[in-house]
Design an enzyme around this catalytic site. Structure first.
Site, mmCIF file in Angstrom:
data_model
loop_
_atom_site.group_PDB
_atom_site.id
_atom_site.type_symbol
_atom_site.label_atom_id
_atom_site.label_comp_id
_atom_site.label_asym_id
_atom_site.label_seq_id
_atom_site.Cartn_x
_atom_site.Cartn_y
_atom_site.Cartn_z
ATOM 1 N N GLY A 58 -2.473 2.693 8.193
ATOM 2 C CA GLY A 58 -1.936 1.715 7.258
ATOM 3 C C GLY A 58 -0.825 2.317 6.424
ATOM 4 C CB CYS A 59 0.399 1.511 3.038
ATOM 5 S SG CYS A 59 1.544 2.152 1.801
#
Length: 235
Positions: A58-59
């Site tokens: 993810g981020c």
């Protein structure tokens, strides 16, 4: 999705309230820590004191922030993996069409923390490995869960650990994590480095990422370091 203009006027108007609640423990990240066993197969420490590992979950702000608080890690750089050098730019990667994932390159001392332990941290507290092409509020292939082994031994350990976790039903669903070829890691732009440390009160960080660091301290206190190791350079 996490884009340059994701904080709309509405989000800005409630940002202060959301941050205050998050910092008071009243708002939690979309994914909680999952207590999982250590990998049965791991890489024994040798004579070398510097190795690298690449993880995408993810981020990269949150994943970087977690690994910066791990003992034995000497550097954790946000960047891109899975695509070509020519497309390793934030705005282009955000299209989801480059093959890149937002990733973190972790430099570590295997005599202090093993590759298997880094995998355990990655799966337990750094992200939710059961989500396919998304993490929390962010969606797209650039936010996929992936491991990019830098050696054949790393690949073997990662494959066996994923199989172990799936067989033991450690999570409520099968892992969506892919194991992909190490086709190169490209550091992200400077403003992405040390983002969690520099912006702990930003609503996105306070709600989605600070709880991950807190979970690391709570779930794995033996490997937690209070002072994060900051990025020294990105090239």
């Amino acid at each position: 999705m996490k884009t340059a203009n994701r904080l709309t006027a509405l989000v800005l108007s409630i940002g202060a309230i959301a941050t205050a609640l998050a910092l008071n423990g009243q708002v939690h990240a979309g994914e909680a820590a999952v207590i999982i066993p250590a990998p049965v197969a791991d890489i024994p420490a040798g004579s070398t004191h510097t190795e690298t590992a690449v993880f995408a979950g993810g981020c990269f702000w949150g994943v970087q922030g977690v690994f910066q608080h791990v003992r034995g890690v000497s550097n954790a750089v946000s960047g891109y993996a899975g695509g070509k050098a020519s497309t390793a730019h934030y705005e282009i990667v955000g299209s989801g069409a480059t093959g890149h994932a937002e990733a973190v390159q972790v430099t570590f001392d295997p005599t202090q923390v093993s590759y298997g332990k880094l995998l355990q941290i990655f799966f337990s507290v750094a992200h939710d490995p059961t989500q396919l092409n998304r993490q929390g509020p962010d969606s797209g292939t650039q936010y996929r869960s992936a491991v990019f082994p830098t050696t054949p031994v790393q690949r073997s350990v990662a494959e066996k650990y994923i199989a172990q976790l799936n067989a033991s039903h450690a999570f409520r669903a099968s892992l969506a994590t892919t194991i992909e070829a190490d086709s190169g890691f490209y550091p992200a732009e400077g403003y992405h480095q040390n983002y969690l440390t520099l912006h702990p009160n930003e609503p996105y960080i306070a709600i989605n990422d600070i709880p991950k660091v807190d979970n690391l301290k709570r779930v794995m206190p033996a490997v937690y370091r209070a002072d994060p190791v900051l990025v020294r350079r990105t090239n």
